[in-house]
Design a protein around this motif. Structure first.
Motif, PDB file in Angstrom:
ATOM      1  N   LYS A 112     -10.402   9.903  -0.645  1.00 55.72           N
ATOM      2  CA  LYS A 112      -8.975  10.179  -0.488  1.00 55.72           C
ATOM      3  C   LYS A 112      -8.762  11.452   0.338  1.00 55.72           C
ATOM      4  N   ARG A 113      -9.647  12.430   0.156  1.00 58.42           N
ATOM      5  CA  ARG A 113      -9.490  13.712   0.828  1.00 58.42           C
ATOM      6  C   ARG A 113     -10.122  13.747   2.217  1.00 58.42           C
ATOM      7  N   THR A 114     -11.121  12.912   2.469  1.00 64.58           N
ATOM      8  CA  THR A 114     -11.911  13.082   3.696  1.00 64.58           C
ATOM      9  C   THR A 114     -11.969  11.863   4.610  1.00 64.58           C
ATOM     10  N   ALA A 115     -11.815  10.664   4.094  1.00 60.67           N
ATOM     11  CA  ALA A 115     -12.003   9.461   4.924  1.00 60.67           C
ATOM     12  C   ALA A 115     -10.778   9.236   5.808  1.00 60.67           C
ATOM     13  N   PRO A 116     -10.958   9.118   7.121  1.00 64.07           N
ATOM     14  CA  PRO A 116      -9.813   8.893   8.018  1.00 64.07           C
ATOM     15  C   PRO A 116      -9.031   7.636   7.624  1.00 64.07           C
ATOM     16  N   GLY A 117      -7.711   7.753   7.626  1.00 63.41           N
ATOM     17  CA  GLY A 117      -6.841   6.629   7.333  1.00 63.41           C
ATOM     18  C   GLY A 117      -6.739   6.232   5.886  1.00 63.41           C
ATOM     19  N   PHE A 118      -7.583   6.800   5.027  1.00 61.91           N
ATOM     20  CA  PHE A 118      -7.658   6.367   3.627  1.00 61.91           C
ATOM     21  C   PHE A 118      -6.397   6.704   2.855  1.00 61.91           C
ATOM     22  N   SER A 119      -5.750   7.808   3.218  1.00 65.49           N
ATOM     23  CA  SER A 119      -4.557   8.216   2.465  1.00 65.49           C
ATOM     24  C   SER A 119      -3.425   7.206   2.603  1.00 65.49           C
ATOM     25  N   LEU A 120      -3.417   6.435   3.696  1.00 67.58           N
ATOM     26  CA  LEU A 120      -2.387   5.417   3.876  1.00 67.58           C
ATOM     27  C   LEU A 120      -2.843   4.030   3.440  1.00 67.58           C
ATOM     28  N   VAL A 121      -4.089   3.701   3.696  1.00 70.00           N
ATOM     29  CA  VAL A 121      -4.553   2.331   3.477  1.00 70.00           C
ATOM     30  C   VAL A 121      -5.341   2.178   2.188  1.00 70.00           C
ATOM     31  N   ASP A 122      -6.121   3.135   1.803  1.00 70.41           N
ATOM     32  CA  ASP A 122      -7.183   3.056   0.784  1.00 70.41           C
ATOM     33  C   ASP A 122      -7.809   1.666   0.779  1.00 70.41           C
ATOM     34  N   PHE A 123      -7.516   0.805  -0.218  1.00 71.03           N
ATOM     35  CA  PHE A 123      -8.143  -0.518  -0.249  1.00 71.03           C
ATOM     36  C   PHE A 123      -7.157  -1.618   0.148  1.00 71.03           C
ATOM     37  N   GLY A 124      -6.071  -1.217   0.812  1.00 69.81           N
ATOM     38  CA  GLY A 124      -5.151  -2.195   1.361  1.00 69.81           C
ATOM     39  C   GLY A 124      -3.863  -2.391   0.596  1.00 69.81           C
ATOM     40  N   ASN A 125      -3.536  -1.497  -0.342  1.00 69.97           N
ATOM     41  CA  ASN A 125      -2.388  -1.772  -1.212  1.00 69.97           C
ATOM     42  C   ASN A 125      -1.149  -0.936  -0.916  1.00 69.97           C
ATOM     43  N   GLN A 126      -1.102  -0.273   0.234  1.00 65.77           N
ATOM     44  CA  GLN A 126       0.060   0.580   0.504  1.00 65.77           C
ATOM     45  C   GLN A 126       0.774   0.278   1.814  1.00 65.77           C
ATOM     46  N   ILE A 127       0.331  -0.721   2.548  1.00 63.88           N
ATOM     47  CA  ILE A 127       0.928  -1.044   3.834  1.00 63.88           C
ATOM     48  C   ILE A 127       1.658  -2.370   3.724  1.00 63.88           C
ATOM     49  N   PRO A 128       2.942  -2.466   4.111  1.00 67.00           N
ATOM     50  CA  PRO A 128       3.812  -1.386   4.601  1.00 67.00           C
ATOM     51  C   PRO A 128       4.041  -0.306   3.550  1.00 67.00           C
ATOM     52  N   ILE A 129       4.369   0.867   4.009  1.00 64.07           N
ATOM     53  CA  ILE A 129       4.533   2.019   3.128  1.00 64.07           C
ATOM     54  C   ILE A 129       5.543   1.704   2.026  1.00 64.07           C
ATOM     55  N   GLY A 130       5.168   2.048   0.819  1.00 63.76           N
ATOM     56  CA  GLY A 130       6.078   1.875  -0.304  1.00 63.76           C
ATOM     57  C   GLY A 130       5.874   0.594  -1.087  1.00 63.76           C
ATOM     58  N   THR A 131       5.077  -0.340  -0.558  1.00 62.80           N
ATOM     59  CA  THR A 131       4.835  -1.587  -1.288  1.00 62.80           C
ATOM     60  C   THR A 131       3.628  -1.430  -2.182  1.00 62.80           C
ATOM     61  N   ARG A 132       3.595  -2.177  -3.255  1.00 61.76           N
ATOM     62  CA  ARG A 132       2.476  -2.122  -4.192  1.00 61.76           C
ATOM     63  C   ARG A 132       2.051  -3.558  -4.496  1.00 61.76           C
ATOM     64  N   HIS A 133       0.918  -3.964  -3.965  1.00 58.63           N
ATOM     65  CA  HIS A 133       0.414  -5.316  -4.189  1.00 58.63           C
ATOM     66  C   HIS A 133      -0.732  -5.265  -5.186  1.00 58.63           C
ATOM     67  N   ALA A 134      -0.785  -6.240  -6.076  1.00 56.37           N
ATOM     68  CA  ALA A 134      -1.773  -6.221  -7.152  1.00 56.37           C
ATOM     69  C   ALA A 134      -3.166  -6.594  -6.680  1.00 56.37           C
ATOM     70  N   GLU A 135      -3.273  -7.450  -5.678  1.00 55.34           N
ATOM     71  CA  GLU A 135      -4.577  -8.016  -5.339  1.00 55.34           C
ATOM     72  C   GLU A 135      -5.649  -6.988  -5.018  1.00 55.34           C
ATOM     73  N   PRO A 136      -5.390  -5.959  -4.180  1.00 56.17           N
ATOM     74  CA  PRO A 136      -6.461  -4.993  -3.918  1.00 56.17           C
ATOM     75  C   PRO A 136      -6.991  -4.321  -5.179  1.00 56.17           C
ATOM     76  N   ASN A 137      -6.122  -3.965  -6.117  1.00 58.58           N
ATOM     77  CA  ASN A 137      -6.601  -3.354  -7.352  1.00 58.58           C
ATOM     78  C   ASN A 137      -7.412  -4.332  -8.183  1.00 58.58           C
ATOM     79  N   HIS A 138      -7.060  -5.610  -8.136  1.00 60.75           N
ATOM     80  CA  HIS A 138      -7.884  -6.617  -8.803  1.00 60.75           C
ATOM     81  C   HIS A 138      -9.276  -6.672  -8.174  1.00 60.75           C
TER      82      HIS A 138
END
Length: 206
Positions: A112-138
């Motif tokens: 979260k602190r060092t990987a480029p782009g991770f703060s926005l994308v992490d595992f795919g659950n924040q794009i578009p900004i503000g959305t929260r999808h369950a599948e990546p956390n599953h």
């Protein structure tokens, strides 16, 4: 609870080494530009220019920038899994499940602190900004349940998968809170999260 299948956002999987290297450059450029300009201003043309590849090479792999961001999230999950696996191998069972959970959290926080782009994308659950999808956390919970089952000497049964999923959803929410409070993650909130997760997991893992 059945494992969630691992998706792919690629139109075409790379076969040759040169093609795989080109895909890596494209995803690296996507990650860097996400940090610099954000998702709304991200474009496939800008990614192609940053990666030093023709725009057609981007479209060979991705239909649009959303698919590219999804693929970056999938790559992040693979790299995160590799990092957690190494940490668990290094601990060799010392410290029990609490040490394992610390490893899981520490590796996520470091990315979260060092990987480029991770703060926005992490595992795919924040794009578009503000959305929260369950599948990546599953997907994350399923992967962690597999890893922890071997570490704990038990099968990744339905109870363990459900327990890990609840822990992942809880940690996800609190980590995002910590990084909203402080750019580097508020340590007091992170400490509270660790205590909360240990108390919850102790019911199933002790």
């Amino acid at each position: 609870m059945m494992p969630v299948p691992h998706p792919t956002s690629l139109r075409r999987a790379p076969v040759q080494r040169r093609s795989a290297e080109r895909l890596t450059r494209i995803l690296d450029a996507c990650a860097d530009l996400l940090d610099e300009v954000g998702y709304d201003e991200l474009s496939t043309r800008a990614v192609a220019a940053r990666a030093g590849v023709p725009i057609g090479s981007v479209y060979r792999f991705f239909g649009n920038k959303r698919a590219m961001a999804d693929a970056l999230g999938e790559r992040n999950l693979e790299r995160y899994t590799e990092r957690v696996t190494r940490r668990l191998e290094e601990t060799a069972g010392e410290g029990g499940w609490r040490a394992a959970v610390d490893a899981v959290l520490d590796e996520y926080l470091d990315m979260k602190r060092t990987a480029p782009g991770f703060s926005l994308v992490d595992f795919g659950n924040q794009i578009p900004i503000g959305t929260r999808h369950a599948e990546p956390n599953h997907r994350v919970a399923d992967r962690l349940a597999e890893l922890l089952s071997g570490y704990l000497g038990r099968g990744p049964d339905e109870e363990l998968r459900r327990t890990v999923l609840v822990a992942v959803e809880t940690a996800d929410t609190l980590v995002h809170l910590a990084f909203r409070v402080s750019p580097e993650g508020d340590e007091r909130i992170i400490d509270e999260m660790r205590e909360l997760l240990r108390a919850y997991l102790s019911r199933s893992l002790d």
